[in-house]
Structures are given as structure tokens and as C-alpha cells.
Design a protein around this motif. Sequence first.
Motif, PDB file in Angstrom:
ATOM      1  N   ILE A   1       0.816  -1.211   0.000  1.00 22.90           N
ATOM      2  CA  ILE A   1       0.000   0.000   0.000  1.00 22.90           C
ATOM      3  C   ILE A   1       0.851   1.263   0.000  1.00 22.90           C
ATOM      4  O   ILE A   1       0.444   2.300  -0.506  1.00 22.90           O
ATOM      5  N   LEU A   2       2.058   1.175   0.556  1.00 18.98           N
ATOM      6  CA  LEU A   2       2.988   2.307   0.579  1.00 18.98           C
ATOM      7  C   LEU A   2       4.380   1.783   0.280  1.00 18.98           C
ATOM      8  O   LEU A   2       4.829   0.811   0.884  1.00 18.98           O
ATOM      9  N   GLU A   3       5.050   2.428  -0.659  1.00 14.32           N
ATOM     10  CA  GLU A   3       6.405   2.008  -1.021  1.00 14.32           C
ATOM     11  C   GLU A   3       7.321   3.222  -1.099  1.00 14.32           C
ATOM     12  O   GLU A   3       6.996   4.223  -1.742  1.00 14.32           O
ATOM     13  N   VAL A   4       8.434   3.125  -0.418  1.00 19.78           N
ATOM     14  CA  VAL A   4       9.479   4.154  -0.437  1.00 19.78           C
ATOM     15  C   VAL A   4      10.649   3.586  -1.235  1.00 19.78           C
ATOM     16  O   VAL A   4      11.186   2.534  -0.882  1.00 19.78           O
ATOM     17  N   ARG A   5      11.008   4.278  -2.307  1.00 22.05           N
ATOM     18  CA  ARG A   5      12.025   3.759  -3.212  1.00 22.05           C
ATOM     19  C   ARG A   5      13.285   4.610  -3.187  1.00 22.05           C
ATOM     20  O   ARG A   5      13.353   5.676  -3.795  1.00 22.05           O
ATOM     21  N   ASP A   6      14.259   4.176  -2.416  1.00 18.50           N
ATOM     22  CA  ASP A   6      15.618   4.712  -2.449  1.00 18.50           C
ATOM     23  C   ASP A   6      15.645   6.239  -2.315  1.00 18.50           C
ATOM     24  O   ASP A   6      16.286   6.934  -3.106  1.00 18.50           O
ATOM     25  N   ILE A   7      14.957   6.773  -1.310  1.00 19.57           N
ATOM     26  CA  ILE A   7      14.906   8.229  -1.176  1.00 19.57           C
ATOM     27  C   ILE A   7      16.160   8.780  -0.507  1.00 19.57           C
ATOM     28  O   ILE A   7      16.736   8.178   0.396  1.00 19.57           O
ATOM     29  N   THR A   8      16.574   9.940  -0.983  1.00 25.44           N
ATOM     30  CA  THR A   8      17.597  10.735  -0.311  1.00 25.44           C
ATOM     31  C   THR A   8      16.944  12.056   0.071  1.00 25.44           C
ATOM     32  O   THR A   8      16.067  12.565  -0.628  1.00 25.44           O
ATOM     33  N   SER A   9      17.364  12.590   1.221  1.00 27.05           N
ATOM     34  CA  SER A   9      16.720  13.797   1.723  1.00 27.05           C
ATOM     35  C   SER A   9      17.570  14.390   2.836  1.00 27.05           C
ATOM     36  O   SER A   9      18.519  13.765   3.319  1.00 27.05           O
ATOM     37  N   GLY A  10      17.214  15.615   3.227  1.00 26.32           N
ATOM     38  CA  GLY A  10      17.937  16.251   4.316  1.00 26.32           C
ATOM     39  C   GLY A  10      17.395  17.635   4.591  1.00 26.32           C
ATOM     40  O   GLY A  10      16.295  18.006   4.154  1.00 26.32           O
ATOM     41  N   TYR A  11      18.183  18.416   5.323  1.00 32.62           N
ATOM     42  CA  TYR A  11      17.788  19.752   5.747  1.00 32.62           C
ATOM     43  C   TYR A  11      18.830  20.747   5.240  1.00 32.62           C
ATOM     44  O   TYR A  11      20.009  20.649   5.591  1.00 32.62           O
TER      45      TYR A  11
ATOM     46  N   THR B   1      13.431  11.733   9.713  1.00 28.59           N
ATOM     47  CA  THR B   1      13.581  12.343   8.392  1.00 28.59           C
ATOM     48  C   THR B   1      12.864  11.510   7.334  1.00 28.59           C
ATOM     49  O   THR B   1      12.252  12.054   6.408  1.00 28.59           O
ATOM     50  N   THR B   2      12.923  10.201   7.477  1.00 23.96           N
ATOM     51  CA  THR B   2      12.195   9.323   6.552  1.00 23.96           C
ATOM     52  C   THR B   2      10.699   9.602   6.610  1.00 23.96           C
ATOM     53  O   THR B   2      10.042   9.781   5.572  1.00 23.96           O
ATOM     54  N   LEU B   3      10.147   9.662   7.823  1.00 23.27           N
ATOM     55  CA  LEU B   3       8.713   9.928   7.956  1.00 23.27           C
ATOM     56  C   LEU B   3       8.343  11.290   7.403  1.00 23.27           C
ATOM     57  O   LEU B   3       7.323  11.442   6.711  1.00 23.27           O
ATOM     58  N   ARG B   4       9.143  12.301   7.705  1.00 23.98           N
ATOM     59  CA  ARG B   4       8.845  13.649   7.236  1.00 23.98           C
ATOM     60  C   ARG B   4       8.900  13.727   5.712  1.00 23.98           C
ATOM     61  O   ARG B   4       8.118  14.446   5.089  1.00 23.98           O
ATOM     62  N   THR B   5       9.801  12.963   5.113  1.00 21.03           N
ATOM     63  CA  THR B   5       9.907  12.954   3.659  1.00 21.03           C
ATOM     64  C   THR B   5       8.737  12.204   3.036  1.00 21.03           C
ATOM     65  O   THR B   5       8.164  12.638   2.028  1.00 21.03           O
ATOM     66  N   VAL B   6       8.377  11.088   3.621  1.00 20.04           N
ATOM     67  CA  VAL B   6       7.226  10.326   3.122  1.00 20.04           C
ATOM     68  C   VAL B   6       5.957  11.164   3.216  1.00 20.04           C
ATOM     69  O   VAL B   6       5.143  11.191   2.286  1.00 20.04           O
ATOM     70  N   MET B   7       5.800  11.906   4.306  1.00 25.57           N
ATOM     71  CA  MET B   7       4.582  12.691   4.535  1.00 25.57           C
ATOM     72  C   MET B   7       4.526  13.921   3.649  1.00 25.57           C
ATOM     73  O   MET B   7       3.450  14.461   3.389  1.00 25.57           O
ATOM     74  N   GLY B   8       5.676  14.397   3.167  1.00 23.76           N
ATOM     75  CA  GLY B   8       5.688  15.592   2.334  1.00 23.76           C
ATOM     76  C   GLY B   8       6.101  16.843   3.067  1.00 23.76           C
ATOM     77  O   GLY B   8       6.031  17.943   2.515  1.00 23.76           O
TER      78      GLY B   8
ATOM     79  N   LEU C   1       9.135  17.247   4.032  1.00 29.56           N
ATOM     80  CA  LEU C   1      10.403  17.463   3.337  1.00 29.56           C
ATOM     81  C   LEU C   1      10.263  16.885   1.937  1.00 29.56           C
ATOM     82  O   LEU C   1       9.615  15.849   1.753  1.00 29.56           O
ATOM     83  N   LYS C   2      10.868  17.530   0.961  1.00 28.71           N
ATOM     84  CA  LYS C   2      10.852  16.993  -0.398  1.00 28.71           C
ATOM     85  C   LYS C   2      12.042  16.065  -0.591  1.00 28.71           C
ATOM     86  O   LYS C   2      13.156  16.398  -0.203  1.00 28.71           O
ATOM     87  N   PRO C   3      11.814  14.901  -1.183  1.00 32.05           N
ATOM     88  CA  PRO C   3      12.944  14.005  -1.456  1.00 32.05           C
ATOM     89  C   PRO C   3      13.890  14.619  -2.478  1.00 32.05           C
ATOM     90  O   PRO C   3      13.446  15.227  -3.447  1.00 32.05           O
ATOM     91  N   TRP C   4      15.171  14.484  -2.239  1.00 35.80           N
ATOM     92  CA  TRP C   4      16.163  14.971  -3.205  1.00 35.80           C
ATOM     93  C   TRP C   4      16.199  14.045  -4.422  1.00 35.80           C
ATOM     94  O   TRP C   4      16.411  14.489  -5.545  1.00 35.80           O
ATOM     95  N   SER C   5      16.011  12.766  -4.152  1.00 32.14           N
ATOM     96  CA  SER C   5      15.903  11.774  -5.228  1.00 32.14           C
ATOM     97  C   SER C   5      15.125  10.590  -4.678  1.00 32.14           C
ATOM     98  O   SER C   5      14.832  10.524  -3.485  1.00 32.14           O
TER      99      SER C   5
END
Length: 236
Positions: free
Chosen positions: A3-13, A44-51, A53-57
Amino acid sequence: MTILEVRDITSGYGEVQILWGSSMKLEEGKLTCLVGGNGAGKTTTLRTVMGLLKPWSGSVWFQGQDVSRMPAYTKADLGLVLVPEGRQLFTDMSVYENLEMGASNKRARGNLKQNLDKAYQMFPRLLERKTQKAGTLSGGEQQMLAVARGIMADPIVLMIDELSLGLAPVLVIQLFESLRALRDMGLTILLVEQNVQMALAISDYGYVLAEGKSGIEGPARQLIKDKQVREAYLGL
């Protein structure tokens, strides 16, 4: 079904990269935990999944749809809900008013009474305290309210960040049992938690995040027995 898939995200502040390749899949109706040490990138993973934070890739897929660039309020309308670390309640508002605020997205408005009944059934103490200001509740009651507010948002996937933080063991057990009950009702849950042993004990599947990268994963019962996990996170 995934139902939810996170694919190789990179992110940060700012210019500081925190995630260097985080991936996971949530199966419908299952309780999945994401564990790891301090600074591993769980929040950071949760914040990126929720939107928030925007994923860098990389990308985030929800119910077969790429939602990587959607804002948090749009994802909430779709049924993706986050209970943040630190509760973030409206402390000057009553328990009921906080719950009502949880039902502010389009998806939840029509199911307010149904979800309110579910929240009070799950946490009877909130019904007793419904006119009391949230800021005057105990820490455990505030965490109950934070989870109940998430229920009010009518989630398809409920993500919870650090459920047990700062709480007495007896309250931690009660809250974890509540998550198990919600899972048994068919809700899909992603739990981020520093209490690795407790998280794995109630989960169906687990992921270990280390230094911003996906590491060991597997059925929770197997991870509890994994030598590397036991030595690194369980002190065994």
C-alpha cells in the motif's frame, strides 16, 4: 498487497544530507516498524514520506500513485497520516477540540462521529477528559490524544514517530497494545521507535535504518533473533 512504497529516497535539511537511500514497503493491514539508533534518519524518513520534506531523489508511492512531490495536506486527504514526535497538540484547546482538529481533512469530515467513537473506545480516559485542556494532561494522556487525533484523520496508513518517548513503562505497554488493536481492525501502521525490542515484539515486519541507509529487514520475529540486531540494538 503493498500500500505504501518508499524507493531509495535521499533527503535532508538545507545542505545537510540525512538520508542516503532509504527504502521500504508497507503491506496492507500490517504493522511495520522502522528502527535504528539516534541520528539514523528515522524521523527524516517519515517527514519525507509525509511531504514535510521533499525528497532529493527517489520516490514515494501510495496506493499505486507516485505522491513524491505532493504536499502533506494532499497526502492527508488521500489517507496518509502522521502522528509526529513530541505530540504537537493544541495545548490551550480541550481534548475534544484537538480530536475535532484531527478530522479537518476532506477525507475525515464525513466520518467524524464514527472515528470519535473509535478513539474514545480505544482510549476511554480521553472521554473522561474531553473538556480538559490538552496541556494539563499527563504525558501518557497527551500521547494517547496524539494517536487518537491521528485516528480522527481517518487514515489508510497511520505513521507514528517515537510512541514511547519519555513515558513510564506501564503506559508504553498500554499504547503498544492499542497499536496492535488498531492493526487487528485492519489499519496499516508504520511505527518509528527507539524501543527496538518492544517495536519488534508487536510488529509484523521490520526495517533497520543505519546512517541514513536501509539495512537489515525481515519479519519482526526473525529480526529479534538476528545476531547483528541483538548486539547492536538489544544489548544482547
